[in-house]
Design a protein around this motif. Structure first.
Motif, PDB file in Angstrom:
ATOM      1  N   PHE A 329       2.921  -5.192  -7.554  1.00  0.00           N
ATOM      2  CA  PHE A 329       3.572  -4.454  -8.634  1.00  0.00           C
ATOM      3  C   PHE A 329       4.409  -3.298  -8.101  1.00  0.00           C
ATOM      4  O   PHE A 329       5.447  -2.952  -8.690  1.00  0.00           O
ATOM      5  CB  PHE A 329       2.534  -3.981  -9.650  1.00  0.00           C
ATOM      6  N   ARG A 330       4.003  -2.706  -6.987  1.00  0.00           N
ATOM      7  CA  ARG A 330       4.822  -1.661  -6.369  1.00  0.00           C
ATOM      8  C   ARG A 330       6.159  -2.236  -5.897  1.00  0.00           C
ATOM      9  O   ARG A 330       7.202  -1.580  -6.011  1.00  0.00           O
ATOM     10  CB  ARG A 330       4.057  -1.046  -5.192  1.00  0.00           C
ATOM     11  N   CYS A 331       6.154  -3.463  -5.386  1.00  0.00           N
ATOM     12  CA  CYS A 331       7.382  -4.084  -4.881  1.00  0.00           C
ATOM     13  C   CYS A 331       8.404  -4.335  -5.990  1.00  0.00           C
ATOM     14  O   CYS A 331       9.607  -4.455  -5.720  1.00  0.00           O
ATOM     15  CB  CYS A 331       7.070  -5.406  -4.187  1.00  0.00           C
ATOM     16  N   LEU A 332       7.951  -4.445  -7.214  1.00  0.00           N
ATOM     17  CA  LEU A 332       8.850  -4.739  -8.322  1.00  0.00           C
ATOM     18  C   LEU A 332       9.545  -3.491  -8.863  1.00  0.00           C
ATOM     19  O   LEU A 332      10.388  -3.590  -9.753  1.00  0.00           O
ATOM     20  CB  LEU A 332       8.068  -5.426  -9.447  1.00  0.00           C
ATOM     21  N   LEU A 333       9.197  -2.336  -8.329  1.00  0.00           N
ATOM     22  CA  LEU A 333       9.799  -1.080  -8.763  1.00  0.00           C
ATOM     23  C   LEU A 333      10.880  -0.652  -7.778  1.00  0.00           C
ATOM     24  O   LEU A 333      11.036  -1.230  -6.706  1.00  0.00           O
ATOM     25  CB  LEU A 333       8.730   0.010  -8.863  1.00  0.00           C
ATOM     26  N   ALA A 334      11.626   0.375  -8.147  1.00  0.00           N
ATOM     27  CA  ALA A 334      12.632   0.925  -7.246  1.00  0.00           C
ATOM     28  C   ALA A 334      11.969   1.526  -6.014  1.00  0.00           C
ATOM     29  O   ALA A 334      10.814   1.969  -6.059  1.00  0.00           O
ATOM     30  CB  ALA A 334      13.457   1.992  -7.965  1.00  0.00           C
ATOM     31  N   GLU A 335      12.701   1.567  -4.911  1.00  0.00           N
ATOM     32  CA  GLU A 335      12.133   2.018  -3.648  1.00  0.00           C
ATOM     33  C   GLU A 335      11.714   3.486  -3.673  1.00  0.00           C
ATOM     34  O   GLU A 335      10.826   3.896  -2.924  1.00  0.00           O
ATOM     35  CB  GLU A 335      13.139   1.803  -2.513  1.00  0.00           C
ATOM     36  N   ASP A 336      12.382   4.301  -4.504  1.00  0.00           N
ATOM     37  CA  ASP A 336      12.106   5.732  -4.462  1.00  0.00           C
ATOM     38  C   ASP A 336      10.988   6.166  -5.395  1.00  0.00           C
ATOM     39  O   ASP A 336      10.757   7.358  -5.584  1.00  0.00           O
ATOM     40  CB  ASP A 336      13.375   6.524  -4.790  1.00  0.00           C
ATOM     41  N   VAL A 337      10.276   5.210  -5.996  1.00  0.00           N
ATOM     42  CA  VAL A 337       9.139   5.556  -6.856  1.00  0.00           C
ATOM     43  C   VAL A 337       7.979   6.036  -5.984  1.00  0.00           C
ATOM     44  O   VAL A 337       7.670   5.405  -4.965  1.00  0.00           O
ATOM     45  CB  VAL A 337       8.710   4.342  -7.702  1.00  0.00           C
ATOM     46  N   PRO A 338       7.331   7.135  -6.321  1.00  0.00           N
ATOM     47  CA  PRO A 338       6.211   7.614  -5.491  1.00  0.00           C
ATOM     48  C   PRO A 338       5.063   6.608  -5.469  1.00  0.00           C
ATOM     49  O   PRO A 338       4.672   6.075  -6.506  1.00  0.00           O
ATOM     50  CB  PRO A 338       5.791   8.914  -6.173  1.00  0.00           C
ATOM     51  N   ALA A 339       4.553   6.343  -4.273  1.00  0.00           N
ATOM     52  CA  ALA A 339       3.426   5.409  -4.123  1.00  0.00           C
ATOM     53  C   ALA A 339       2.138   6.174  -4.371  1.00  0.00           C
ATOM     54  O   ALA A 339       1.360   6.444  -3.451  1.00  0.00           O
ATOM     55  CB  ALA A 339       3.442   4.788  -2.729  1.00  0.00           C
ATOM     56  N   ALA A 340       1.909   6.517  -5.622  1.00  0.00           N
ATOM     57  CA  ALA A 340       0.773   7.345  -6.005  1.00  0.00           C
ATOM     58  C   ALA A 340      -0.193   6.565  -6.886  1.00  0.00           C
ATOM     59  O   ALA A 340       0.132   5.484  -7.394  1.00  0.00           O
ATOM     60  CB  ALA A 340       1.258   8.602  -6.740  1.00  0.00           C
ATOM     61  N   ALA A 341      -1.380   7.141  -7.079  1.00  0.00           N
ATOM     62  CA  ALA A 341      -2.440   6.447  -7.818  1.00  0.00           C
ATOM     63  C   ALA A 341      -2.050   6.147  -9.256  1.00  0.00           C
ATOM     64  O   ALA A 341      -2.579   5.212  -9.867  1.00  0.00           O
ATOM     65  CB  ALA A 341      -3.719   7.292  -7.789  1.00  0.00           C
ATOM     66  N   GLY A 342      -1.118   6.909  -9.812  1.00  0.00           N
ATOM     67  CA  GLY A 342      -0.704   6.675 -11.187  1.00  0.00           C
ATOM     68  C   GLY A 342      -0.124   5.295 -11.418  1.00  0.00           C
ATOM     69  O   GLY A 342      -0.155   4.782 -12.552  1.00  0.00           O
ATOM     70  N   LEU A 343       0.393   4.666 -10.367  1.00  0.00           N
ATOM     71  CA  LEU A 343       0.955   3.325 -10.518  1.00  0.00           C
ATOM     72  C   LEU A 343      -0.084   2.322 -11.006  1.00  0.00           C
ATOM     73  O   LEU A 343       0.259   1.359 -11.702  1.00  0.00           O
ATOM     74  CB  LEU A 343       1.538   2.838  -9.183  1.00  0.00           C
ATOM     75  N   MET A 344      -1.347   2.540 -10.663  1.00  0.00           N
ATOM     76  CA  MET A 344      -2.384   1.566 -11.028  1.00  0.00           C
ATOM     77  C   MET A 344      -3.048   1.874 -12.365  1.00  0.00           C
ATOM     78  O   MET A 344      -3.868   1.082 -12.831  1.00  0.00           O
ATOM     79  CB  MET A 344      -3.445   1.504  -9.934  1.00  0.00           C
ATOM     80  N   ARG A 345      -2.713   2.990 -12.992  1.00  0.00           N
ATOM     81  CA  ARG A 345      -3.355   3.322 -14.266  1.00  0.00           C
ATOM     82  C   ARG A 345      -3.123   2.266 -15.342  1.00  0.00           C
ATOM     83  O   ARG A 345      -4.040   1.968 -16.111  1.00  0.00           O
ATOM     84  CB  ARG A 345      -2.873   4.692 -14.743  1.00  0.00           C
ATOM     85  N   PRO A 346      -1.927   1.665 -15.448  1.00  0.00           N
ATOM     86  CA  PRO A 346      -1.735   0.640 -16.481  1.00  0.00           C
ATOM     87  C   PRO A 346      -2.188  -0.761 -16.063  1.00  0.00           C
ATOM     88  O   PRO A 346      -1.995  -1.712 -16.809  1.00  0.00           O
ATOM     89  CB  PRO A 346      -0.209   0.655 -16.718  1.00  0.00           C
TER      90      PRO A 346
END
Length: 557
Positions: A329-346
């Motif tokens: 799911f991180r790969c499907l976002l723009a490169e400059d999105v912070p790789a932080a724990a909030g990405l997994m909240r949803p």
């Protein structure tokens, strides 16, 4: 996401005992960007220090390591551009260390237990607390927990066990090497000699292991020092406020992406060739359910239907499965999105206990980190291709082709243990061909240069080239795999943990599958015998091991 809401966060504001509403909170986008890059640069500098000071070619040359920065609650706020399989699972190791004991100033925890946030035994994680305020200020404010944590993880070329390199065919974790629960390798800035001695007496290459651990400790010191400098410049409260905003912002970005995915349920399954013990294929199944919530779209990733854990060493622990989900799911976002724990909240991950995607002790797990993680990515992408076919590439080689060679170096009469992963072909993309001879998905390592390999070990590289025609045909062709042939200059134990030998990586949108990989042992007289994807063999001086890695799948007719 529209400009109107791009810099708006939301917090819960109580209106009554039973009703809550969202209230917008403005954030400074410039400051957010500055702190995002500051924290990322800390993790990157930690990695650079680790690479420069490490002893083993596996870390210095292949860069098989990862570093990350965490807040005081153990939530990841920044990751270096290192190994995806390490980074997505590292938060569980940090949590295990925090839950085990309090980490005071100068303490560093060490662990590698796969069932407590680790991946497999060769990956040792160090976790260090970062205290910004002085001891006196903390006592006055009654603050006990650290302001931040930093962590470094590195793959050690040997961690004991049955086979040199600790990556062989085993039936239980006790055969795979030295298993470390959370322990303190340093207390109040002093090395715990007894803990270190216990580890070094159970590995084949203690000098190299001690050097690599020292490099990991140095990386943690660098990270802690840089965080204190940041807080000294901007203030602790301002730095912590930015952390909260980074976590919220990363969640918003993920929800905004999920809103673009057509709602519904998408399922897929794929297989590992076998577990190395039984010839039966091992199934991994996933169902993705995209749903609407009050905060925005969310997704459930359900691995129910995957096979039970197996006898061989391809079992993945829960940390690996969560790591693969984070990566995809991180790969499907723009490169400059912070790789932080909030990405997994949803994102909710369901991995039933006792299955190949959430194995329980005493399962063998060495290959789960390197092979099953790749297949989890493949099956996730195959399911996503149904929802957004214009975004998803065909399958990459799907194997890290883990090769270990160990014995006694005649130049020094000391044991040696060599480990590397061998690249393959990238899957073709909806708009261009795949790349040939590249490490893909859960590995982000490099090759071991021929010069470094031959200097460090009694080995000679006889052939190293692309594997022409191994990429799948299609409108866009998959990348080609690699041929790597190594001669042993001393009697040696050789193990291979690889996959995609029975069936090649899948093509998409009418593209053809990539070619499966293969392996063979070549005798001094030139005769050869083919071997399966997972084996252990004893080679005599002058014999060679030849690995041909899979090509990527093609895309389009």
């Amino acid at each position: 996401m529209s400009n109107r809401f791009a810099n708006v966060s939301y917090t819960w504001v109580p209106q009554s005992h039973s009703i809550m509403r969202f209230a917008p909170v403005r954030r400074d986008p410039v400051e957010l960007e500055i702190f995002k890059n500051i924290y990322h640069s800390v993790a990157e500098e930690m990695g650079a220090a680790l690479r420069r000071t490490a002893f083993s070619p596996n870390i210095k040359e292949r860069r098989d390591y990862s570093c990350a920065v965490f807040d005081g609650d153990g939530e990841v706020i920044a990751m270096g551009d290192h190994m995806p399989v390490h980074l997505g699972s590292m938060p569980m190791s940090v949590r295990a260390a925090i839950n085990q004991f309090e980490l005071d100033l100068g303490d560093i925890a060490m662990l590698n237990d796969p069932f407590r946030g680790g991946t497999h035994l060769p990956d040792i994680t160090l976790v260090a607390p970062v205290y910004v305020e002085s001891s006196r200020a903390r006592r006055q404010a009654k603050i006990r927990r650290p302001d931040f944590y930093v962590a470094s993880r590195a793959h050690h070329a040997d961690i004991g066990g049955t086979y040199p390199g600790s990556m062989g065919l085993c039936r239980e974790i006790y055969q795979e090497g030295f298993r470390i629960p959370p322990v303190k390798i340093m207390r109040a800035g002093k090395m715990q000699i007894d803990i270190l001695a216990l580890l070094l007496n159970n590995v084949r290459t203690p000098h190299e292991r001690e050097g690599d651990l020292g490099a990991q400790i140095a990386a943690c010191h660098i990270g802690a020092e840089r965080l204190r400098e940041v807080c000294g410049r901007y203030g602790l409260e301002r730095a912590k406020k930015a952390v909260c905003e980074l976590l919220d912002y990363s969640e918003e970005i993920m929800r905004a992406f999920l809103n673009q995915v057509p709602g519904g349920t998408y399922g897929a399954e794929d297989f590992l060739d076998n577990d190395g013990i039984s010839p039966r294929p091992v199934k991994i199944a996933v169902t993705l359910r995209f749903m609407k919530q009050v905060q925005g779209r969310a997704v459930t990733v359900d691995f129910t239907g995957s096979d039970p854990q197996v006898e061989g060493s391809v079992n993945a622990v829960e940390a690996i499965t969560c790591s693969a989900c984070f990566y995809v799911f991180r790969c499907l976002l723009a490169e400059d999105v912070p790789a932080a724990a909030g990405l997994m909240r949803p994102i909710a991950v369901i991995a039933p206990e006792g299955t190949v995607v959430n194995a329980r002790p005493p399962a063998a797990v060495a290959g789960g980190n390197v092979e099953t993680s790749q297949r989890i990515v493949d099956v996730l992408l195959l399911a996503l291709a149904q929802a957004m076919p214009e975004r998803i590439p065909a399958a990459a080689s799907g194997s890290m082709n883990n090769l270990t060679i160990g014995g006694v170096d005649p130049r020094t009469n000391e044991p040696f243990a060599y480990y590397e992963t061998i690249a393959g072909g990238m899957g073709a993309r909806p708009s261009k061909a795949g790349v040939s001879g590249v490490h893909t998905h859960m590995t982000n390592s490099l090759n071991t240069p021929v010069e470094a390999l031959e200097y460090a070990y009694p080995l000679r590289v006889r052939k190293y080239s692309l594997r022409p025609g191994s990429g799948g045909e299609g409108k866009y062709r998959g990348g080609d795999g690699i041929i790597r042939e190594i001669e042993v200059l001393a009697d040696a134990e050789v193990t291979l943990l690889a996959d995609r030998r029975e069936r090649g990586p899948y093509g998409l949108a009418g593209g053809k599958d990539g070619a499966p990989g293969m392996a063979a042992v070549i005798a001094e007289d030139g005769s050869s015998r083919e071997l399966p994807g997972k084996f252990n063999v004893r080679l005599r001086k002058g014999e060679r091991i030849r690995i041909e890695t899979p090509g990527g799948g093609g895309w389009g007719k």
